[in-house]
Structure formats: C-alpha cells, structure tokens
Design a protein around this motif. Structure first.
Motif, PDB file in Angstrom:
ATOM      1  N   ALA A 108       1.067  -1.152   0.410  1.00 60.26           N
ATOM      2  CA  ALA A 108      -0.118   0.167   0.205  1.00 60.26           C
ATOM      3  C   ALA A 108       1.091   1.272  -0.278  1.00 60.26           C
ATOM      4  N   SER A 109       1.788   0.916   1.108  1.00 56.78           N
ATOM      5  CA  SER A 109       2.962   2.549   0.688  1.00 56.78           C
ATOM      6  C   SER A 109       3.154   2.938  -0.103  1.00 56.78           C
ATOM      7  N   LEU A 110       3.869   1.418  -0.961  1.00 53.41           N
ATOM      8  CA  LEU A 110       4.027   2.150  -2.322  1.00 53.41           C
ATOM      9  C   LEU A 110       3.562   2.163  -3.324  1.00 53.41           C
ATOM     10  N   LEU A 111       1.852   2.149  -3.594  1.00 53.09           N
ATOM     11  CA  LEU A 111       0.783   2.461  -4.583  1.00 53.09           C
ATOM     12  C   LEU A 111       0.722   3.722  -3.497  1.00 53.09           C
ATOM     13  N   ASN A 112       1.107   4.566  -2.299  1.00 51.95           N
ATOM     14  CA  ASN A 112       0.442   5.341  -2.102  1.00 51.95           C
ATOM     15  C   ASN A 112      -1.099   5.243  -1.823  1.00 51.95           C
ATOM     16  N   ILE A 113      -1.776   4.159  -1.049  1.00 56.88           N
ATOM     17  CA  ILE A 113      -2.917   3.750  -0.400  1.00 56.88           C
ATOM     18  C   ILE A 113      -2.158   3.384   0.602  1.00 56.88           C
ATOM     19  N   LYS A 114      -3.040   4.519   1.491  1.00 61.29           N
ATOM     20  CA  LYS A 114      -3.601   4.807   2.916  1.00 61.29           C
ATOM     21  C   LYS A 114      -3.896   3.327   3.764  1.00 61.29           C
ATOM     22  N   VAL A 115      -3.847   2.690   4.901  1.00 58.09           N
ATOM     23  CA  VAL A 115      -3.608   2.064   5.383  1.00 58.09           C
ATOM     24  C   VAL A 115      -4.301   2.053   6.749  1.00 58.09           C
ATOM     25  N   VAL A 116      -5.475   1.131   7.280  1.00 63.15           N
ATOM     26  CA  VAL A 116      -5.858   1.363   8.101  1.00 63.15           C
ATOM     27  C   VAL A 116      -6.386  -0.030   8.793  1.00 63.15           C
ATOM     28  N   VAL A 117      -5.694  -0.375  10.148  1.00 59.83           N
ATOM     29  CA  VAL A 117      -5.839  -1.179  10.476  1.00 59.83           C
ATOM     30  C   VAL A 117      -7.011  -1.534  11.924  1.00 59.83           C
ATOM     31  N   GLU A 118      -7.719  -2.313  11.051  1.00 60.90           N
ATOM     32  CA  GLU A 118      -9.112  -2.898  12.334  1.00 60.90           C
ATOM     33  C   GLU A 118      -8.856  -3.781  13.224  1.00 60.90           C
ATOM     34  N   GLY A 119      -9.806  -3.711  14.786  1.00 64.65           N
ATOM     35  CA  GLY A 119      -9.784  -5.074  15.229  1.00 64.65           C
ATOM     36  C   GLY A 119      -8.830  -5.380  16.408  1.00 64.65           C
ATOM     37  N   VAL A 120      -7.934  -3.665  16.590  1.00 62.31           N
ATOM     38  CA  VAL A 120      -6.777  -3.604  17.694  1.00 62.31           C
ATOM     39  C   VAL A 120      -7.430  -3.326  19.644  1.00 62.31           C
ATOM     40  N   GLU A 121      -6.865  -4.723  19.417  1.00 62.59           N
ATOM     41  CA  GLU A 121      -8.153  -4.507  21.081  1.00 62.59           C
ATOM     42  C   GLU A 121      -6.792  -4.590  22.301  1.00 62.59           C
ATOM     43  N   THR A 122      -5.047  -5.241  21.762  1.00 64.28           N
ATOM     44  CA  THR A 122      -4.106  -4.591  22.672  1.00 64.28           C
ATOM     45  C   THR A 122      -2.788  -4.236  23.091  1.00 64.28           C
ATOM     46  N   GLU A 123      -2.814  -3.391  23.954  1.00 63.41           N
ATOM     47  CA  GLU A 123      -1.326  -3.252  23.236  1.00 63.41           C
ATOM     48  C   GLU A 123      -0.243  -4.199  22.658  1.00 63.41           C
ATOM     49  N   ALA A 124      -0.067  -5.477  22.982  1.00 63.32           N
ATOM     50  CA  ALA A 124       0.900  -5.995  22.476  1.00 63.32           C
ATOM     51  C   ALA A 124       0.559  -5.758  21.075  1.00 63.32           C
ATOM     52  N   GLN A 125      -0.681  -6.093  20.773  1.00 63.34           N
ATOM     53  CA  GLN A 125      -0.935  -5.836  18.992  1.00 63.34           C
ATOM     54  C   GLN A 125      -0.839  -4.528  18.856  1.00 63.34           C
ATOM     55  N   LEU A 126      -0.791  -3.613  19.223  1.00 57.63           N
ATOM     56  CA  LEU A 126      -0.162  -1.954  18.781  1.00 57.63           C
ATOM     57  C   LEU A 126       1.229  -2.343  18.677  1.00 57.63           C
ATOM     58  N   GLN A 127       1.762  -2.996  19.966  1.00 55.83           N
ATOM     59  CA  GLN A 127       3.339  -2.519  19.364  1.00 55.83           C
ATOM     60  C   GLN A 127       4.120  -3.499  18.143  1.00 55.83           C
ATOM     61  N   LEU A 128       3.366  -4.915  17.727  1.00 50.51           N
ATOM     62  CA  LEU A 128       3.492  -5.526  16.693  1.00 50.51           C
ATOM     63  C   LEU A 128       3.134  -4.488  15.412  1.00 50.51           C
ATOM     64  N   LEU A 129       1.919  -4.277  15.219  1.00 50.11           N
ATOM     65  CA  LEU A 129       1.930  -3.132  14.113  1.00 50.11           C
ATOM     66  C   LEU A 129       2.605  -2.226  13.984  1.00 50.11           C
ATOM     67  N   GLN A 130       3.120  -1.424  15.163  1.00 45.16           N
ATOM     68  CA  GLN A 130       3.673  -0.157  15.029  1.00 45.16           C
ATOM     69  C   GLN A 130       5.168  -0.785  14.250  1.00 45.16           C
ATOM     70  N   ALA A 131       5.957  -1.821  14.731  1.00 52.12           N
ATOM     71  CA  ALA A 131       6.722  -2.302  13.921  1.00 52.12           C
ATOM     72  C   ALA A 131       7.112  -2.173  13.038  1.00 52.12           C
ATOM     73  N   ILE A 132       5.481  -2.482  12.450  1.00 54.44           N
ATOM     74  CA  ILE A 132       6.247  -2.619  10.669  1.00 54.44           C
ATOM     75  C   ILE A 132       5.410  -1.664  10.277  1.00 54.44           C
ATOM     76  N   GLY A 133       4.749  -0.758  10.903  1.00 54.58           N
ATOM     77  CA  GLY A 133       5.356   0.443  10.311  1.00 54.58           C
ATOM     78  C   GLY A 133       3.278   0.825  10.138  1.00 54.58           C
ATOM     79  N   CYS A 134       2.441   0.141  10.726  1.00 57.39           N
ATOM     80  CA  CYS A 134       1.000   0.882  10.924  1.00 57.39           C
ATOM     81  C   CYS A 134       0.568   1.851  11.024  1.00 57.39           C
ATOM     82  N   LYS A 135       0.022   2.824  11.215  1.00 54.51           N
ATOM     83  CA  LYS A 135       0.463   3.993  12.075  1.00 54.51           C
ATOM     84  C   LYS A 135      -1.545   4.106  12.172  1.00 54.51           C
ATOM     85  N   THR A 136      -2.876   4.312  10.958  1.00 54.23           N
ATOM     86  CA  THR A 136      -4.105   4.257  11.683  1.00 54.23           C
ATOM     87  C   THR A 136      -4.328   3.420  12.155  1.00 54.23           C
ATOM     88  N   ILE A 137      -4.870   3.044  13.243  1.00 59.02           N
ATOM     89  CA  ILE A 137      -5.167   2.099  13.840  1.00 59.02           C
ATOM     90  C   ILE A 137      -6.835   2.027  14.285  1.00 59.02           C
TER      91      ILE A 137
END
Ligand code: C2E
Ligand code: CA
Ligand code: CA
Ligand code: CA
Length: 278
Positions: free
Chosen positions: A226-255
């Motif tokens: 998506a980043s290569l194609l200039n498309i925004k990503v929203v990640v849905e269904g994030v419930e825990t701090e642990a999930q958030l940290q993993l997602l942040q580490a791989i470049g997710c922004k909008t949660i």
C-alpha cells in the motif's frame, strides 16, 4: 410486531417455508424501524498511533429496537440487502453522516474524516450519485472528509460498473476505501485496476498476530504494498497493547479498535474527543 407479519404472510399459501416467513417478518420490522426512526449511527475513532492524533471515525449502524434493545448490524444488514431495503437504510446512513459532519464542523471538529459503509447493491445503484449530490448541495460538508467503504465483493457483480462508480465518486471529491481487505474477491485486482484511496485490514489478520507469523507477514506485506502504491492503510480490530506494538513495528499508523475506543453514540464521542485533548 406480530400482527404485521401475519397480515403479510396471509397473502401467501400456508405451506410457505419458515425461512421466507422470517425474511418477511424482518423486512416488515426493518421498514417499521426506519419509519419510527429507530436506527442510529455509532462512531468509532481511527487514531494515528504514532502522533496520537484522531484522524477520523467510522459510522456503524445500530438498531434501537423498542423491545429487543440494541440490535447489531450483523443481524439485519444481510436481510436489508436481500430485500432491497438497504437502499432507504443506506440513504438514511448517508444523510445522517452528512448531518453529523456538519454538526462537528460547527463544534470546531473540522479535521476528521467520516467513513461510511455502503453495501454492494447500493454502491452500484443508479440512485447513489444523485443522492450524494443532493446531500452535497444541502449540507456544508467537504466531500474530501467523506470516505466510502465498500467490500471487494462489489466487483463480483459488475467489474466495469464498479470501476466507473469509483471514478465518478472521485470526481465528486469523495474518497473510496476497500473494507475487509484481503478477505474477499480478488484483492490484487483492486490495487491494480481500481483507483482506491485506502484499504482496511480486517480484524481476522490481527486476532492471532502475536502467535501466527503468517498473519504478521500478511499484514506487513499489505502495508508495504500500500505504501508503494500510495494507498492509506487502516488496521481494524486492534484490542491490545501487544498487538499495537507489533503493528507499529511493521509501519502501521492508523488504528481502529477497542484498544482506543468502541463505537460510541453521538454525544459520547464528543466527550471522548474532549477527554483526549485535555
Ligand atoms: P465492518 O465495516 O468491518 O466494521 C467493523 C466492525 O468491527 C464493527 O462491528 C466494529 O464495532 C467492530 N470492531 C471494531 N473494533 C473492534 C475490536 O477491537 N474488536 C472487535 N471484536 N470488534 C471490533 P459492527 O458495528 O457490529 O458492524 C459489523 C458490520 O456491519 C460492519 O463490519 C459492516 O460490514 C456492517 N455495517 C455496519 N454499519 C453499516 C452501515 O451503516 N451500512 C452497511 N451497509 N453495513 C454496515
Ligand atoms: Ca467498514
Ligand atoms: Ca472491516
Ligand atoms: Ca467486516
């Protein structure tokens, strides 16, 4: 109510299948619910996990049934879609969302986007564009604040029509998002041939992201692509701090997820925003 469904059912023969009866029953009640103003929109925030900024909200429909209480969309959207009632319901959702954006702008909440869900049947319907144009004339709302969420399955109906509809929406200034990305029909075709602005990564890829390396890999691949194609990503269904940290580490922004907030009714959502900003 009981009486209504019986009067509709009596037109049909007595051997009518139980299932058909249920659908009629639901259709009658849905129509009544619409007339009685029993639907409402809840709003779930989308938060930038790097800056902490609230970027937008997704509007999610609820049915406040006088006897059954709050009915979630999973229990009636399918019926609405198969009976065609999704059209008046979808138009109600659109108009309500316009009113909400206008009201937020009066309250000084001006930078947030509002995403709405449009069913495949409504998305391809000839009345969609005229209705949106009418709302643009009626409400003081910039179409750029509006994001229309569709699922991959709209292209199964009529590929070219779906493509054309997205172009038309862009010409009006609306943004288009692919919901439940990767779970439906031909996700890559969308990225290749459809001018979309955003993809939403489904909760099912997030659920086991701590234990399943495949899930993390899939999410990372979608984010990179998506980043290569200039498309925004929203990640849905994030419930825990642990999930958030993993997602942040791989470049997710909008949660978007219970980690930040559940969908809230109007009034409570403004309180939630206010509590964050002080
Ligand atoms: P969706 O568009 O994929 O919406 C996301 C769903 O995930 C929402 O369920 C939301 O409450 C839920 N969710 C968000 N964060 C979390 C989380 O952290 N954990 C868990 N367990 N769930 C989370 P909801 O509101 O019950 O809506 C279900 C589906 O109904 C929606 O899925 C959408 O497909 C449909 N829907 C909702 N509102 C509308 C509408 O106005 N029109 C149409 N056509 N469909 C709608
Ligand atoms: Ca959605
Ligand atoms: Ca979704
Ligand atoms: Ca979904």
């Amino acid at each position: 109510k009981k009486m209504g469904s019986q009067s509709i059912s009596s037109i049909f023969n007595p051997f009518m299948k139980e299932q058909t009866k249920d659908i009629l029953h639901t259709e009658f009640n849905l129509r009544k619910g619409l007339d009685m103003n029993e639907f409402s929109l809840y709003y779930q925030p989308q938060v930038n996990c790097v800056s902490g900024e609230v970027e937008g909200f997704e509007a999610l429909i609820r049915w406040r049934h006088p006897e059954k209480g709050i009915i979630p969309p999973i229990e009636f959207i399918q019926h609405a879609e198969s009976t065609g009632l999704i059209l008046p319901i979808g138009e109600w959702v659109i108009e309500q969302a316009f009113q909400q954006l206008e009201s937020w702008s009066i309250q000084g909440i001006t930078t947030c986007t509002l995403s709405i869900n449009i069913s495949p049947r409504h998305f391809l319907h000839e009345k969609l564009l005229p209705f949106l144009k009418k709302c643009l004339r009626t409400y003081q709302v910039a179409p750029q604040q509006f994001i229309i969420e569709i699922t991959e399955n709209v292209a199964m109906g009529d590929y070219l029509a779906a493509q054309k509809r997205i172009t038309d929406l862009h010409e009006l200034g609306f943004k288009v998002s692919i919901d439940d990305f990767g779970t439906g029909f031909s996700a890559f075709i969308y990225l290749q041939h459809f001018a979309i602005d955003e993809v939403k990564i489904d909760r099912q890829f997030i659920l086991d992201i701590e234990s399943n390396r495949k899930s993390l890999g899939i999410v990372k691949t979608i984010v990179d692509l998506a980043s290569l194609l200039n498309i925004k990503v929203v990640v849905e269904g994030v419930e825990t701090e642990a999930q958030l940290q993993l997602l942040q580490a791989i470049g997710c922004k909008t949660i978007q997820g219970y980690y930040y907030a559940r969908p809230l009714p109007t009034g409570e959502i403004e309180q939630w925003l206010h509590a964050r900003s002080v």
